[in-house]
Design an enzyme around this catalytic site. Structure first.
Site, PDB file in Angstrom:
ATOM      1  N   LYS A 129       5.658   7.632   4.744  1.00 25.98           N
ATOM      2  CA  LYS A 129       5.323   6.319   4.180  1.00 25.98           C
ATOM      3  C   LYS A 129       5.883   5.257   5.105  1.00 25.98           C
ATOM      4  O   LYS A 129       6.851   5.511   5.825  1.00 25.98           O
ATOM      5  CB  LYS A 129       5.961   6.158   2.798  1.00 25.98           C
ATOM      6  CG  LYS A 129       5.323   5.091   1.941  1.00 25.98           C
ATOM      7  CD  LYS A 129       4.119   5.633   1.196  1.00 25.98           C
ATOM      8  CE  LYS A 129       3.363   4.567   0.461  1.00 25.98           C
ATOM      9  NZ  LYS A 129       2.347   5.152  -0.428  1.00 25.98           N
ATOM     10  N   ASP A 169      -1.594   0.768   1.093  1.00 20.94           N
ATOM     11  CA  ASP A 169      -0.819   0.806  -0.149  1.00 20.94           C
ATOM     12  C   ASP A 169      -0.774  -0.661  -0.596  1.00 20.94           C
ATOM     13  O   ASP A 169      -1.656  -1.441  -0.199  1.00 20.94           O
ATOM     14  CB  ASP A 169       0.589   1.394   0.090  1.00 20.94           C
ATOM     15  CG  ASP A 169       1.323   1.745  -1.215  1.00 20.94           C
ATOM     16  OD1 ASP A 169       1.065   2.820  -1.770  1.00 20.94           O
ATOM     17  OD2 ASP A 169       2.135   0.935  -1.694  1.00 20.94           O
TER      18      ASP A 169
HETATM   19  P1  NDP Z   1      -2.810  -3.750  -4.232  1.00 16.43           P
HETATM   20  O1  NDP Z   1      -2.028  -4.531  -3.259  1.00 16.43           O
HETATM   21  O2  NDP Z   1      -4.284  -3.647  -4.067  1.00 16.43           O
HETATM   22  O3  NDP Z   1      -2.546  -4.273  -5.713  1.00 16.43           O
HETATM   23  C1  NDP Z   1      -1.272  -4.289  -6.240  1.00 16.43           C
HETATM   24  C2  NDP Z   1      -1.328  -4.792  -7.657  1.00 16.43           C
HETATM   25  O4  NDP Z   1      -0.053  -4.590  -8.279  1.00 16.43           O
HETATM   26  C3  NDP Z   1      -1.593  -6.284  -7.724  1.00 16.43           C
HETATM   27  O5  NDP Z   1      -2.251  -6.584  -8.918  1.00 16.43           O
HETATM   28  C4  NDP Z   1      -0.182  -6.843  -7.715  1.00 16.43           C
HETATM   29  O6  NDP Z   1      -0.074  -8.145  -8.242  1.00 16.43           O
HETATM   30  C5  NDP Z   1       0.536  -5.846  -8.570  1.00 16.43           C
HETATM   31  N1  NDP Z   1       1.965  -5.821  -8.173  1.00 16.43           N
HETATM   32  C6  NDP Z   1       2.454  -5.540  -6.943  1.00 16.43           C
HETATM   33  N2  NDP Z   1       3.793  -5.649  -6.918  1.00 16.43           N
HETATM   34  C7  NDP Z   1       4.135  -6.020  -8.150  1.00 16.43           C
HETATM   35  C8  NDP Z   1       5.378  -6.287  -8.754  1.00 16.43           C
HETATM   36  N3  NDP Z   1       6.538  -6.214  -8.062  1.00 16.43           N
HETATM   37  N4  NDP Z   1       5.354  -6.628 -10.074  1.00 16.43           N
HETATM   38  C9  NDP Z   1       4.189  -6.695 -10.768  1.00 16.43           C
HETATM   39  N5  NDP Z   1       2.973  -6.443 -10.241  1.00 16.43           N
HETATM   40  C10 NDP Z   1       2.961  -6.117  -8.954  1.00 16.43           C
HETATM   41  O7  NDP Z   1      -2.146  -2.301  -4.246  1.00 16.43           O
HETATM   42  P2  NDP Z   1      -2.740  -0.918  -4.776  1.00 16.43           P
HETATM   43  O8  NDP Z   1      -3.643  -1.141  -5.919  1.00 16.43           O
HETATM   44  O9  NDP Z   1      -3.211  -0.173  -3.599  1.00 16.43           O
HETATM   45  O10 NDP Z   1      -1.409  -0.188  -5.270  1.00 16.43           O
HETATM   46  C11 NDP Z   1      -0.952  -0.245  -6.611  1.00 16.43           C
HETATM   47  C12 NDP Z   1      -0.023   0.924  -6.880  1.00 16.43           C
HETATM   48  O11 NDP Z   1      -0.728   2.153  -6.656  1.00 16.43           O
HETATM   49  C13 NDP Z   1       1.210   1.017  -5.981  1.00 16.43           C
HETATM   50  O12 NDP Z   1       2.279   1.578  -6.715  1.00 16.43           O
HETATM   51  C14 NDP Z   1       0.783   1.986  -4.899  1.00 16.43           C
HETATM   52  O13 NDP Z   1       1.899   2.618  -4.293  1.00 16.43           O
HETATM   53  C15 NDP Z   1      -0.033   2.962  -5.726  1.00 16.43           C
HETATM   54  N6  NDP Z   1      -0.981   3.797  -5.009  1.00 16.43           N
HETATM   55  C16 NDP Z   1      -1.930   3.264  -4.207  1.00 16.43           C
HETATM   56  C17 NDP Z   1      -2.852   4.074  -3.578  1.00 16.43           C
HETATM   57  C18 NDP Z   1      -3.958   3.538  -2.757  1.00 16.43           C
HETATM   58  O14 NDP Z   1      -4.788   4.328  -2.309  1.00 16.43           O
HETATM   59  N7  NDP Z   1      -4.083   2.229  -2.548  1.00 16.43           N
HETATM   60  C19 NDP Z   1      -2.778   5.539  -3.703  1.00 16.43           C
HETATM   61  C20 NDP Z   1      -1.780   6.003  -4.642  1.00 16.43           C
HETATM   62  C21 NDP Z   1      -0.915   5.154  -5.240  1.00 16.43           C
HETATM   63  P3  NDP Z   1       0.088  -9.395  -7.254  1.00 16.43           P
HETATM   64  O15 NDP Z   1      -1.254  -9.609  -6.643  1.00 16.43           O
HETATM   65  O16 NDP Z   1       0.541 -10.489  -8.124  1.00 16.43           O
HETATM   66  O17 NDP Z   1       1.128  -8.999  -6.243  1.00 16.43           O
HETATM   67  O1  2IT Z   2       0.623   6.430  -2.435  1.00 17.58           O
HETATM   68  C1  2IT Z   2      -0.369   6.914  -1.863  1.00 17.58           C
HETATM   69  O2  2IT Z   2      -0.711   8.085  -2.037  1.00 17.58           O
HETATM   70  C2  2IT Z   2      -1.149   6.050  -0.978  1.00 17.58           C
HETATM   71  N1  2IT Z   2      -0.830   4.873  -0.853  1.00 17.58           N
HETATM   72  C3  2IT Z   2      -2.325   6.603  -0.219  1.00 17.58           C
HETATM   73  C4  2IT Z   2      -1.860   7.294   1.031  1.00 17.58           C
HETATM   74  C5  2IT Z   2      -2.941   7.734   1.975  1.00 17.58           C
HETATM   75  O3  2IT Z   2      -2.564   8.223   3.041  1.00 17.58           O
HETATM   76  O4  2IT Z   2      -4.128   7.612   1.678  1.00 17.58           O
END
Ligand code: NDP
Ligand code: 2IT
Length: 448
Positions: A129, A169
């Site tokens: 990561k 992420d």
């Molecule tokens: P994005 O940046 O697209 O969206 C993040 C969302 O979470 C936004 O709505 C954001 O709000 C909110 N957020 C972020 N930080 C905080 C915080 N400290 N408190 C409250 N809300 C918060 O990210 P993703 O959708 O990609 O990721 C969301 C989660 O999913 C994370 O935990 C990530 O690690 C996990 N994840 C992502 C994957 C991926 O493929 N993208 C895969 C697996 C897991 P705001 O806009 O106000 O910051």
């Molecule tokens: O938390 C996760 O699994 C991710 N942000 C996706 C990682 C990836 O390599 O697609």
């Protein structure tokens, strides 16, 4: 929920001492070590041959300066990280997070979880990561580009299609991946599958954008089906409004549920008629705006400041898709009081250990992040496969593989929980099933 095994308890103490000031990393390690107690009783060689001792220590941590110039012509310096945690079963694989809260402990917790998650997918990917304390919010495209180019100028020495393959992420989506891929290609003079989540015109895979949210719903569908339930007619609450939340909403709705609430870090919206997802996409993906703009259009929907209030909305299924520790004991109790039937984690480690305890002790179906959100990285691995073949599968082909992988993850996690006497405990099941493949590979390598 203390660790009873003397070796594992001592190791946990040492992890805390060796990694001071990193509570999220301690939390992630503690949960896994607790799950592994029965495994270590059955297979003591994982302790005596040093597998457990090694698995909590990253193979390598890279930490670097990221200097860039903002639109005012000022030099800004951020910190960049890449934690290459474990390469026992494949090249390091895991996303990059750009958020002001990023420090080494966050990247280590995420890298550690990624080891087990990636193993669960059944695909050959190790755990890693990275990220930066850079905040993309409020920055111009040109600023984001200059930051990404500077970040990749250093990172490109440490990654490669067979070494380490980052992706997105929080704060890293298609725009950022494009800037970073372009810079990698320019410096290294090679067109390689070195990042995933790429645009479709330059090596990206269909379904990668939707994969984490869709995968979360496929996992939840399998978890519900095992108890004779489904998404049909269910009310769903989803926190966050980023990549994972948006596509979880899309799939849950397609499977017959009604999503009534979403949020961002400022507050949440409640629309009893069901969220208008096209509008959320327009606000978040096109305008890069705030979720409160939703009520400017839908006057009968409500917006409330603060994120945790979203868990007081009655629902059948809760999908936390924002960030770590966003759902605490009090919120879990509110969900249970309001009749929640299932909770599945789209974000990484969104429920505190106390919240998980509330769900499990009340018989709520609980899908932990490592299993439930593995669809994103699984589809990244499918992107790597397509890049290696120099070929692209159709949307339907990738989507079908994703659904198969998520069902398999549910089955493996449920079976491991049962084998070790913890039926229905998918937290333990996912940790154990993910661990076994990595641990057996590490044993095969001897001390290394
Ligand atoms: P994005 O940046 O697209 O969206 C993040 C969302 O979470 C936004 O709505 C954001 O709000 C909110 N957020 C972020 N930080 C905080 C915080 N400290 N408190 C409250 N809300 C918060 O990210 P993703 O959708 O990609 O990721 C969301 C989660 O999913 C994370 O935990 C990530 O690690 C996990 N994840 C992502 C994957 C991926 O493929 N993208 C895969 C697996 C897991 P705001 O806009 O106000 O910051
Ligand atoms: O938390 C996760 O699994 C991710 N942000 C996706 C990682 C990836 O390599 O697609």
């Amino acid at each position: 929920m203390a660790i009873k095994n003397a070796y594992l308890a001592d190791l946990m103490e040492r992890v805390i001492k060796r990694n001071p000031g990193e509570p999220e990393f301690h939390q992630a390690v503690s949960e896994v070590l607790e799950s592994l107690e029965p495994v270590c009783e059955k297979y003591p060689e994982f302790i005596t041959k040093g597998v457990i001792e090694s698995i909590v220590e990253p193979e390598r941590i890279i930490k670097f300066r990221v200097p860039w110039v903002n639109d005012k012509g000022e030099v800004v310096v951020n910190r960049g990280f890449r934690v290459q945690f474990n390469s026992a079963i494949g090249p390091y694989k895991g996303g990059l997070r750009f958020h002001p809260s990023v420090y080494e402990g966050i990247i280590k917790f995420l890298g550690f979880e990624q080891i087990f998650k990636n193993s669960l997918t059944g695909l050959p990917i190790g755990g890693g990561k990275g990220g930066s304390d850079f905040d993309p919010k409020g920055k111009s495209d040109a600023e984001v580009m200059r930051f990404c180019q500077s970040f990749m100028t250093e990172l490109c020495r440490h990654i490669g299609a067979d070494t380490d393959v980052p992706a997105g992420d929080i704060g890293v989506g298609a725009r950022e991946i494009g800037y970073m891929f372009g810079q990698y290609k320019r410096i290294r003079n090679e067109f390689a599958g070195v990042l995933t989540g790429k645009g479709l015109t330059y090596g990206g895979s269909l379904v990668r954008t939707e994969a984490t949210g869709y995968g979360l719903c496929y996992f939840t569908k399998a978890m519900l089906a095992a108890k004779g339930e489904s998404f049909k007619g269910k009310t769903v609450v989803i926190s966050g409004s980023g990549n994972v939340a948006i596509y979880a909403n899309e799939k849950a709705t397609a499977l017959g549920a009604k999503v009534v609430a979403m949020s961002d870090s400022n507050g949440y919206i409640y629309d009893k008629n069901g969220i208008d997802l096209a509008l959320v996409k327009e606000i978040k993906e096109v305008r890069r705006g705030r979720i409160k703009e939703y009520v400017d259009v839908h006057k009968d929907a409500e917006y409330k400041e603060g994120c945790s209030g979203i868990w007081s909305i009655p629902c059948d299924i809760a999908l936390p898709c924002a960030t770590q520790n966003e759902l605490n004991e009090e919120s879990a109790k509110a969900l249970v009081r309001n009749g929640v039937k299932a909770v599945a984690e789209g974000a990484n480690m969104p429920s505190t250990p106390e919240a998980i305890h509330v769900f499990q002790s009340n018989g709520i179906l609980f899908g932990p992040a490592k299993a439930a959100n593995a669809g994103g990285v699984a589809t990244s691995a499918l992107e790597m496969t397509q890049n290696s073949m120099r070929y692209s599968w159709t949307f339907e082909e990738v989507d079908a593989k994703l659904e198969g992988i998520m069902e398999d993850i549910y089955n493996k996690s449920a079976a491991a929980a049962e084998e070790f006497g913890m039926t229905d405990n998918l937290v333990a099941g996912a940790n154990i099933a993910g661990f076994m493949k990595v641990a057996r590979s590490m044993l095969a390598y001897g001390v290394c």
